[in-house]
Design an enzyme around this catalytic site. Sequence first.
Site, PDB file in Angstrom:
ATOM      1  N   ARG A   1      71.721 -39.708   7.176  1.00 51.77           N
ATOM      2  CA  ARG A   1      73.042 -38.684   7.061  1.00 51.77           C
ATOM      3  C   ARG A   1      74.044 -39.136   8.058  1.00 51.77           C
ATOM      4  O   ARG A   1      75.217 -39.040   7.678  1.00 51.77           O
ATOM      5  CB  ARG A   1      72.621 -37.338   7.408  1.00 51.77           C
ATOM      6  CG  ARG A   1      73.453 -36.287   7.606  1.00 51.77           C
ATOM      7  CD  ARG A   1      72.979 -34.904   7.472  1.00 51.77           C
ATOM      8  NE  ARG A   1      71.835 -34.563   7.990  1.00 51.77           N
ATOM      9  CZ  ARG A   1      71.763 -34.631   9.489  1.00 51.77           C
ATOM     10  NH1 ARG A   1      72.834 -34.619  10.197  1.00 51.77           N
ATOM     11  NH2 ARG A   1      70.824 -33.957  10.304  1.00 51.77           N
TER      12      ARG A   1
ATOM     13  N   TYR B   1      93.547 -30.978 -10.115  1.00 48.85           N
ATOM     14  CA  TYR B   1      92.190 -30.845 -10.815  1.00 48.85           C
ATOM     15  C   TYR B   1      91.565 -29.392 -10.895  1.00 48.85           C
ATOM     16  O   TYR B   1      91.541 -28.888  -9.800  1.00 48.85           O
ATOM     17  CB  TYR B   1      91.260 -31.974 -10.110  1.00 48.85           C
ATOM     18  CG  TYR B   1      89.946 -32.153 -10.732  1.00 48.85           C
ATOM     19  CD1 TYR B   1      89.556 -32.400 -12.112  1.00 48.85           C
ATOM     20  CD2 TYR B   1      88.896 -31.543  -9.677  1.00 48.85           C
ATOM     21  CE1 TYR B   1      88.152 -32.602 -12.199  1.00 48.85           C
ATOM     22  CE2 TYR B   1      87.470 -31.536 -10.266  1.00 48.85           C
ATOM     23  CZ  TYR B   1      87.150 -31.863 -11.364  1.00 48.85           C
ATOM     24  OH  TYR B   1      86.085 -31.956 -11.989  1.00 48.85           O
TER      25      TYR B   1
ATOM     26  N   ASP C   1      95.446 -36.544  -3.370  1.00 49.98           N
ATOM     27  CA  ASP C   1      94.364 -36.967  -4.172  1.00 49.98           C
ATOM     28  C   ASP C   1      94.927 -38.170  -5.130  1.00 49.98           C
ATOM     29  O   ASP C   1      95.790 -37.888  -5.964  1.00 49.98           O
ATOM     30  CB  ASP C   1      94.037 -35.770  -5.046  1.00 49.98           C
ATOM     31  CG  ASP C   1      92.901 -35.863  -5.837  1.00 49.98           C
ATOM     32  OD1 ASP C   1      92.719 -37.185  -6.224  1.00 49.98           O
ATOM     33  OD2 ASP C   1      92.131 -35.231  -5.993  1.00 49.98           O
TER      34      ASP C   1
ATOM     35  N   LYS D   1      85.428 -41.849 -10.752  1.00 45.46           N
ATOM     36  CA  LYS D   1      86.312 -42.165 -11.970  1.00 45.46           C
ATOM     37  C   LYS D   1      86.749 -43.697 -11.777  1.00 45.46           C
ATOM     38  O   LYS D   1      85.498 -44.303 -11.994  1.00 45.46           O
ATOM     39  CB  LYS D   1      87.544 -41.181 -11.717  1.00 45.46           C
ATOM     40  CG  LYS D   1      87.487 -39.689 -11.381  1.00 45.46           C
ATOM     41  CD  LYS D   1      86.985 -38.991 -12.704  1.00 45.46           C
ATOM     42  CE  LYS D   1      86.467 -37.726 -12.223  1.00 45.46           C
ATOM     43  NZ  LYS D   1      87.289 -36.604 -11.658  1.00 45.46           N
TER      44      LYS D   1
HETATM   45  C1  LIG Z   1      87.216 -35.329 -10.971  1.00 43.08           C
HETATM   46  C2  LIG Z   1      88.510 -35.168 -10.014  1.00 43.08           C
HETATM   47  C3  LIG Z   1      87.816 -34.496  -8.605  1.00 43.08           C
HETATM   48  C4  LIG Z   1      86.701 -34.177  -8.343  1.00 43.08           C
HETATM   49  O1  LIG Z   1      85.794 -35.171  -8.204  1.00 43.08           O
HETATM   50  P1  LIG Z   1      84.180 -35.065  -8.330  1.00 43.08           P
HETATM   51  O2  LIG Z   1      83.686 -36.456  -8.141  1.00 43.08           O
HETATM   52  O3  LIG Z   1      83.916 -34.581  -9.608  1.00 43.08           O
HETATM   53  O4  LIG Z   1      83.711 -34.116  -7.591  1.00 43.08           O
HETATM   54  C5  LIG Z   1      88.965 -34.345  -7.795  1.00 43.08           C
HETATM   55  N1  LIG Z   1      90.208 -34.764  -8.413  1.00 43.08           N
HETATM   56  C6  LIG Z   1      90.432 -35.520  -9.350  1.00 43.08           C
HETATM   57  C7  LIG Z   1      92.146 -35.791  -9.497  1.00 43.08           C
HETATM   58  C8  LIG Z   1      89.566 -35.506 -10.414  1.00 43.08           C
HETATM   59  O5  LIG Z   1      89.932 -36.050 -11.307  1.00 43.08           O
END
Ligand SMILES: *Cc1c(COP(=O)(O)O)cnc(C)c1O
Length: 415
Positions: free
Chosen positions: A46, A98, A177, A202
């Site tokens: 951790r 998101y 982000d 992603k």
């Molecule tokens: C999918 C996504 C998230 C969240 O990520 P997870 O891995 O699903 O927790 C945050 N920001 C954007 C732009 C996303 O497409």
Amino acid sequence: MKLHTQLVQFDAAPLDPFGPTATPVYQTATFEQENPEQFGRYDYSRSGNPTRDVLQKQLARLEHATHGFAFASGLAGITAVLGLLSAGDEVVAGDDLYGGTFRLFGQIAPRRGLTVRYGDPTEPEAFAELIGPKTRLVHVETPTNPLLRIVDLARLSAAVRRRAAKLGIDAPIISVDNTLASPYLQNPLDHGADVVVHSATKALCGHADVTAGAVCCSREEIAKQIAFIQNAEGAGLGPQDCFLLLRGIKTLGVRIDRQQQTAAALAEELAETRGVEAVYYPGLSGHAGREVHAAQSRGPGSIISLRLGSRERAVAVAKALELFPTTVSFGSVSSSVCFPAAMSHASVPRELRARVAPPEDLLRLSIGLEDVDDLRADLRQAIERADAIGQTRLITCSTGKRTLASLPNGSSAAR
Ligand SMILES: *Cc1c(COP(=O)(O)O)cnc(C)c1O
């Protein structure tokens, strides 16, 4: 070193005695201490794990940061960033985020005593006016998901700092982000951001087989806090997932190059396709913010959103597509389609819905590595089929008795 070289050339296994070329999965929770009174380099996974360390170093490098942190998901990463704040602090956030980020900001942040205010960051000066004496964090996406709106990061950062100076407060932390662009195409820290977050689920992973998140930064005091939170809250990424992510990242460049090339071609064609009301893609001429995006990134990416005129038609097209399975998420080697209004963005807060909820006729396409001809043909047949269904309905309504067989183009709308 150039980016393509960086993606595959890195120290895969520091301290390992055998010189492996791939990073070993240190699938262990504990590490033996030489001395009961003293921890060694690692003690508990951790708190730190060699596989995760290799990944974190690589994430930092790709984001032009000094520190990178891998989390169990993108939202776990954003949650860690929220952890930089204390009860009573405020967040100013972009209003096109998101869906899960909206849920976190709307339903978890208040329980921690945080207030979140939303504004339109494509107008940075007006957006910065939302900053008050208690604002500690500014959070935006660019391009946004799914509308692919563009935020001018340098202008935003200047506006935020000007506003903070005017209020006589420390400038709030600017968090971006960067999921949609990926670090292959865009590095927000170079344009004034303090923190970059990713859903590594992603493009970074690229194979839709890991959920993971990343937080990168270069300010020492922020890095120390994120490291503390990662250990104290325990949302760090496990070694097996770190390994998979490391493997995926090696092909990030070739994947995005190819996916982007296909996406650009398809976006141009979709923009000319009858029945497609609008196409959102940062590479298309006429896309709002196209010049800004071109100036702060290295390409328009592999996500295309399109509007089909009605919810019914959008759903019909999604159902008719054969090479685009309907899934949430994006950025994988295989293409997919998402209906944001009912899927990824079902959590847009009610008060923002009228302004920023994805339109009901919007589909988001994630373009993969398939042959462009196959994807083109699939999109064509799906849109034609949806058209046929639309016409049938129209004809049936107006005459009351015409049937599928009497469609003017004799198409096979009944499938
Ligand atoms: C999918 C996504 C998230 C969240 O990520 P997870 O891995 O699903 O927790 C945050 N920001 C954007 C732009 C996303 O497409």
